[in-house]
Scaffold this active site. Structure first.
Site, PDB file in Angstrom:
ATOM      1  N   LYS A   1     -35.918 -30.872  65.436  1.00 20.19           N
ATOM      2  CA  LYS A   1     -35.957 -32.055  66.212  1.00 20.19           C
ATOM      3  C   LYS A   1     -34.685 -32.192  67.155  1.00 20.19           C
ATOM      4  O   LYS A   1     -33.685 -31.784  66.799  1.00 20.19           O
ATOM      5  CB  LYS A   1     -36.273 -33.175  65.327  1.00 20.19           C
ATOM      6  CG  LYS A   1     -37.387 -33.187  64.812  1.00 20.19           C
ATOM      7  CD  LYS A   1     -37.921 -34.531  64.090  1.00 20.19           C
ATOM      8  CE  LYS A   1     -39.506 -34.469  63.462  1.00 20.19           C
ATOM      9  NZ  LYS A   1     -39.520 -35.101  62.372  1.00 20.19           N
TER      10      LYS A   1
ATOM     11  N   ARG B   1     -10.445 -28.508  58.163  1.00 18.87           N
ATOM     12  CA  ARG B   1      -9.474 -27.776  58.822  1.00 18.87           C
ATOM     13  C   ARG B   1      -9.565 -26.955  60.243  1.00 18.87           C
ATOM     14  O   ARG B   1      -8.693 -27.004  61.148  1.00 18.87           O
ATOM     15  CB  ARG B   1      -8.902 -26.827  57.812  1.00 18.87           C
ATOM     16  CG  ARG B   1     -10.120 -25.986  57.070  1.00 18.87           C
ATOM     17  CD  ARG B   1      -9.581 -25.305  55.938  1.00 18.87           C
ATOM     18  NE  ARG B   1      -8.870 -26.354  54.714  1.00 18.87           N
ATOM     19  CZ  ARG B   1      -7.918 -26.282  54.036  1.00 18.87           C
ATOM     20  NH1 ARG B   1      -6.949 -25.156  54.333  1.00 18.87           N
ATOM     21  NH2 ARG B   1      -7.608 -26.866  53.080  1.00 18.87           N
ATOM     22  N   THR B   2     -10.728 -26.414  60.300  1.00 14.16           N
ATOM     23  CA  THR B   2     -10.866 -25.498  61.447  1.00 14.16           C
ATOM     24  C   THR B   2     -11.006 -26.571  62.746  1.00 14.16           C
ATOM     25  O   THR B   2     -10.287 -25.951  63.594  1.00 14.16           O
ATOM     26  CB  THR B   2     -12.463 -24.518  61.485  1.00 14.16           C
ATOM     27  OG1 THR B   2     -11.903 -23.735  60.167  1.00 14.16           O
ATOM     28  CG2 THR B   2     -12.289 -23.659  62.600  1.00 14.16           C
TER      29      THR B   2
ATOM     30  N   HIS C   1     -15.897 -15.129  62.079  1.00 14.43           N
ATOM     31  CA  HIS C   1     -15.011 -16.164  62.034  1.00 14.43           C
ATOM     32  C   HIS C   1     -13.651 -15.757  62.810  1.00 14.43           C
ATOM     33  O   HIS C   1     -12.572 -15.310  61.883  1.00 14.43           O
ATOM     34  CB  HIS C   1     -14.718 -17.090  60.633  1.00 14.43           C
ATOM     35  CG  HIS C   1     -13.930 -18.221  60.611  1.00 14.43           C
ATOM     36  ND1 HIS C   1     -13.299 -18.758  61.876  1.00 14.43           N
ATOM     37  CD2 HIS C   1     -13.657 -18.908  59.655  1.00 14.43           C
ATOM     38  CE1 HIS C   1     -12.853 -19.785  61.754  1.00 14.43           C
ATOM     39  NE2 HIS C   1     -12.955 -20.289  60.357  1.00 14.43           N
TER      40      HIS C   1
ATOM     41  N   ARG D   1     -19.049 -24.028  66.200  1.00 14.87           N
ATOM     42  CA  ARG D   1     -19.458 -23.539  64.738  1.00 14.87           C
ATOM     43  C   ARG D   1     -20.675 -23.881  64.483  1.00 14.87           C
ATOM     44  O   ARG D   1     -21.188 -24.940  64.769  1.00 14.87           O
ATOM     45  CB  ARG D   1     -18.499 -24.402  63.696  1.00 14.87           C
ATOM     46  CG  ARG D   1     -19.014 -23.912  62.415  1.00 14.87           C
ATOM     47  CD  ARG D   1     -17.986 -24.416  61.154  1.00 14.87           C
ATOM     48  NE  ARG D   1     -16.876 -23.545  61.162  1.00 14.87           N
ATOM     49  CZ  ARG D   1     -16.255 -23.524  60.252  1.00 14.87           C
ATOM     50  NH1 ARG D   1     -16.151 -24.387  59.196  1.00 14.87           N
ATOM     51  NH2 ARG D   1     -15.151 -22.736  60.238  1.00 14.87           N
TER      52      ARG D   1
END
Lengths: 306, 424
Positions: A85, A57-58, A135, A107
């Site tokens: 890595k 959604r974000t 957020h 994010r």
């Protein structure tokens, strides 16, 4: 105007900036009601979505927000960044910059990564969730939603119930709502209460019945289902019995209280379906408002003067 | 080769010396201490006017990274950092690759230090094989090869029975077991002090209890066994209280803290500067005050550096995955001198904390200017101000949270086993 080139967190914003974002978002919400939901504000600009954590959604909301503003969008998903890595975060950021992007939406599982990117690159950084830090766009869209229903913040009682310890949504909401003048209550079992959070001038409850009493806004948070394996909770059933948002518990809040949830929901764990789908729920409205708020942020950060 | 140090203010707690004297060095030994102007002539003379002349500093807690992590530090670069910081003896922790858990690794370190080291190096052996906390290492063979203490530093000995056995068995050799006190379950996944700032910066906290529980456990085991226990890098006020109480009851425990635990608080974490990431984590002002009081009243016996150099690739990254540790050898003295400037302790006592007592705990004949002792000295201008520039560290590890700090107390010369180093 927004003073910084970045949106790192609500902590870094002044209250005037928050109001300015909310006003700008109101304008874009009108745009979203039109037949043609697109404006040319960011034409020729490139926005990169850099997601080191799964998100539907974000990421979609930011992507659509950028497209509604006519920006070009790059989506880079790095699932399960074990980061030991492969390419370093700094190299990824510099690569995106070299591709010509101006704004990066990030994010990451690790708190402080947006701050790191902002320091290490010339990009304009939007925090779309960093670890258990913040957020900010979620808090801004929540504030937008609350404002559109309650018309004010001062004097409001907002009760946030759930896994506060692991929630960046809770933290950003606390910072925003305190700045805007609301009274914030948090409700959760002591095992999920972050250390010394009461110092933020909020009220702390371990009883949903007590914490929800007289609330104008009730916000349920997603409970990560693996919390019970880590000894935070004995079982999800017990959690639902103690902290699940039910119609019975909602009767203790104000009769015109609204119910919010940042999604995705675990029905029957933190919220009962009757409440999630009931008349007090504004959960889908939050999603729509998120688009307007993210358009406002991209617009303001791109430095385009109206 | 004879070297004469003239006009310096000599401080040596080992012989209650605190006055202007001249010191004559011959080869690798201190030949004698003379009233000013009365020493015999020498091949070269160092004018130490405006300076203190002290025994070279002794660090009981250094990570030299060799063998295995030469990209972070080597015995050569680490000992150069040491002498730059006024240290002439460093005791290096065993968490190398392979870990120093056998006499062959100990011999490698001793050999390398003799060939390439700028100062004296004493290895600290692992308590358990591979620092896994399961089987004891060969303390006899490793002591004979040069280990002066044993520790699984970086990895706590979680199993209380193994810790008991280590404290018992080490009595044969009268060597200290140095305990890295951390309950791994309470500390799991944490990277900063648990408290208000871990909450507001969103980083997982390590509660003070993780340290204090193990400090208490190890003290109880020390009492049970009569072994020699030394507590490494005390960071919390609660640990200071527990150690103070143990000492009052006559338990033979010693303890160290490090400059960052009395110079920094977790309030600084809002910058996400990974140079602040260290284990145990820097705590609160309350802890800083308690640690200073512990140093003042003797609860904490010594100051060690826990010098933990890292490559920038391991530090310039996400906070969660950045390495723990501070490159500390080149700032330790000036940071500690601040305790004197602030009136907490006197200079003589500071020298005790950084020279004599670490030597006594390690059971080595260092930290003294007695005639016949090794020619290990530091000549320091305690009034000179300077700005820390970590880029100029001789250590390969530039990871210092003290970069750009204004400090007072400049090392002007270091003499290590008779070899003179002039700084600037």
């Amino acid at each position: 105007m927004i003073k910084s080139k970045d949106l790192l967190g609500i902590k870094e914003l002044e209250v005037e900036e928050i109001y300015h974002i909310l006003e700008t978002a109101a304008g874009f919400k009108d745009v979203l009601k039109r037949d043609i939901k697109k404006v040319p504000a960011l034409r020729g600009k490139t926005v990169a979505n850099l997601f080191f954590e799964p998100s539907t959604r974000t990421r979609t909301s930011f992507e659509l927000a950028a497209k509604r503003l006519s920006a070009d969008v790059i989506n880079i998903s790095v699932p399960n960044s074990s980061v030991v890595k492969g390419e370093t975060l700094k190299d990824t950021a510099l690569t995106i910059q070299a591709l010509g992007a101006e704004i990066v939406i990030i994010r990451h599982t690790s708190a402080g990564v947006p701050h790191f990117l902002s320091r290490e690159s010339g990009l304009s950084v939007v925090n779309a969730g960093d670890g258990t830090n913040e957020h900010p766009t979620q808090a801004l869209l929540d504030a937008f939603t609350i404002q559109s229903h309650k018309k004010k913040f001062k004097g409001l009682i907002v009760a946030i119930v759930g896994d506060i310890a692991h929630s960046r949504v809770a933290r950003s909401n606390i910072y925003a709502l305190i700045k805007l003048g609301a009274t914030v209550r948090i409700i959760c079992p002591p095992t999920l209460m972050p250390s010394q959070i009461e110092k933020l001038n909020i009220e702390v409850y371990d009883s949903l019945e007590k914490g929800i009493k007289g609330a104008d806004v009730v916000m349920a948070l997603r409970l990560q289902l693996e919390r019970q394996n880590k000894g935070f909770l004995p079982s999800l059933d017990e959690y639902f019995n103690l902290y699940g948002l039910t119609t019975g518990k909602m009767r203790l809040a104000k009769s015109d209280a609204i119910v919010m949830h940042p999604g995705p929901m675990n029905r029957g764990v933190e919220i009962e379906s009757k409440v999630a789908d009931g008349p007090q729920s504004v959960i889908l409205e939050q999603v729509t408002n998120g688009l307007a708020v993210r358009m406002a942020i991209l617009y303001l950060l791109s430095g385009v003067k109206s | 080769m004879k070297t004469l140090i003239v006009n310096g203010f000599v401080i040596d707690p080992s012989q209650n010396l605190e006055s202007k004297k001249d010191i004559l060095i011959e080869g690798k030994k201190i030949q004698g201490i003379y009233p000013v102007g009365e020493a015999p002539s020498a091949d070269r003379t160092i004018d130490a006017s405006d300076c203190i002349v002290i025994p070279g500093l002794v660090d009981l807690h250094t990570h030299l990274r060799e063998p295995g992590f030469e990209y972070k530090e080597t015995i050569a670069s680490g000992t150069m950092a040491a002498v730059k910081g006024g240290f002439t003896t460093v005791c290096c922790m065993p968490n190398t690759k392979p870990s120093n858990d056998s006499e062959s690794v100990t011999e490698f370190i001793m050999d390398k230090a003799r060939k390439e080291g700028a100062c004296t190096v004493y290895p600290i052996g692992a308590v358990t094989r591979g620092q896994k906390g399961e089987e004891l290492t060969e303390l006899d063979a490793m002591s004979k090869s040069g280990c002066i203490a044993f520790s699984d530093d970086g990895m706590p000995v979680t199993n209380s029975l193994i810790m008991r056995r280590a404290l018992e068995y080490s009595k044969i050799f009268n060597v200290p077991i140095i305990a890295h006190c951390e309950d791994p379950f309470l500390a799991e996944g944490g990277s900063v002090n648990e408290g208000f700032y871990s909450t507001t910066v969103g980083l997982k906290g390590i509660p003070k209890a993780a340290e204090e529980i193990m400090v208490a456990r190890d003290i109880i085991l020390c009492e049970l066994t009569g072994g020699k226990l030394h507590i490494a890098h005390v960071s919390s006020g609660g640990s200071v209280r527990i150690i103070r109480e143990a000492k009052a009851r006559g338990i033979a425990v010693t303890a160290e803290t490090c400059p960052h635990y009395f110079s920094l608080t977790d309030e600084r974490l809002t910058t996400y500067d990974t140079n602040l990431k260290v284990n145990p984590p820097v705590r609160t002002q309350e802890d800083v005050d308690a640690i200073k009081e512990g140093l003042r009243d003797g609860t904490l016996d010594i100051i060690a550096t826990d010098h933990a150099p890292h490559h920038s690739d391991d530090k310039n990254r996400e906070f969660d995955t950045a390495a723990f540790g501070i490159s500390g050898l080149e700032t330790a003295f000036a940071l500690s001198l601040k305790l004197v400037k602030d009136g907490l302790i006197d200079l003589n006592y500071l020298i005790k904390l950084m020279c004599l007592r670490p030597s006594l705990i390690a059971g080595i004949s260092k930290g003294t200017l007695q005639p016949g002792a090794d020619a290990d000295l530091a000549i320091i201008n305690t009034e000179k101000e300077y700005t820390v520039d970590s880029a100029k560290f001789l250590s390969k590890g530039k990871n210092s949270p003290f970069h750009s700090w204004q400090l007072t107390g400049k090392i002007e010369h270091t003499i290590a086993m008779g070899k003179l180093y002039n700084w600037d």
